[in-house]
Design a protein around this motif. Sequence first.
Motif, PDB file in Angstrom:
ATOM      1  N   GLY A 198     148.489  59.721  16.046  1.00 18.54           N
ATOM      2  CA  GLY A 198     148.462  60.220  14.684  1.00 18.54           C
ATOM      3  C   GLY A 198     147.091  60.630  14.204  1.00 18.54           C
ATOM      4  N   PRO A 199     146.755  61.271  13.162  1.00 14.84           N
ATOM      5  CA  PRO A 199     145.627  61.750  12.752  1.00 14.84           C
ATOM      6  C   PRO A 199     145.055  60.588  11.713  1.00 14.84           C
ATOM      7  CG  PRO A 199     147.345  62.877  11.496  1.00 14.84           C
ATOM      8  CD  PRO A 199     148.024  62.251  12.670  1.00 14.84           C
ATOM      9  N   ASP A 200     145.868  59.873  11.217  1.00 17.34           N
ATOM     10  CA  ASP A 200     145.681  58.657  10.277  1.00 17.34           C
ATOM     11  C   ASP A 200     145.346  57.535  11.269  1.00 17.34           C
ATOM     12  OD1 ASP A 200     148.134  58.861  10.655  1.00 17.34           O
ATOM     13  OD2 ASP A 200     148.644  57.797   8.879  1.00 17.34           O
ATOM     14  N   ALA A 201     145.837  57.445  12.407  1.00 14.19           N
ATOM     15  CA  ALA A 201     145.903  56.284  13.327  1.00 14.19           C
ATOM     16  C   ALA A 201     144.280  55.851  13.618  1.00 14.19           C
ATOM     17  CB  ALA A 201     146.486  56.399  14.561  1.00 14.19           C
ATOM     18  N   PRO A 202     144.062  54.447  13.682  1.00 14.97           N
ATOM     19  CA  PRO A 202     142.743  53.972  13.821  1.00 14.97           C
ATOM     20  C   PRO A 202     142.522  54.127  15.223  1.00 14.97           C
ATOM     21  CG  PRO A 202     144.082  52.325  13.278  1.00 14.97           C
ATOM     22  CD  PRO A 202     144.908  53.417  12.900  1.00 14.97           C
TER      23      PRO A 202
END
Length: 160
Positions: A80-84
């Motif tokens: 995902g775009p917010d996954a580290p």
Amino acid sequence: MATEELNKPPSLPPYPQMIMEALDSLKQTEGANKSAISKYIESKYGEMPAGHADLLSLHLNRMKDSGELLFIKNNYVKPGPDAPQKRGRGRPPKAKEPLPAGDIPAPPRPRGRPRKDPNAPPAPKKPKPPAAPPSISKTGRPRGRPRKVNPQPVQNEVEA
């Protein structure tokens, strides 16, 4: 491997593209496993070439290693775009903040045990404690293996 990719029919797109299409169309929040991806590709593109399973595994592993896919609980998921960003084996290092202008970084700390000072006096030797007699057990025999006894060499004397 290169020969296998050259032997593919020209109508098939590259495997990474087919894998991404499969993940998009399956629309599962927890991702899809390899067999679900393979079934989707076979249903969409029909008859697959020999070695399809091996090529699919190879490309899934490549995409997992490069970070294009995440492998969580036996499922492949798009990150995902917010996954580290994952770090560790094969992952890029964590981004560092730039130093302010004019600061000189401290030299890195040495690793391992520090070297001995050649000018230091030698350390005093510790006295050995006196050896206590071996404890005798209830049977009267000492514990452990008995000591090795060197046999006395037998000398043959010849009488004349």
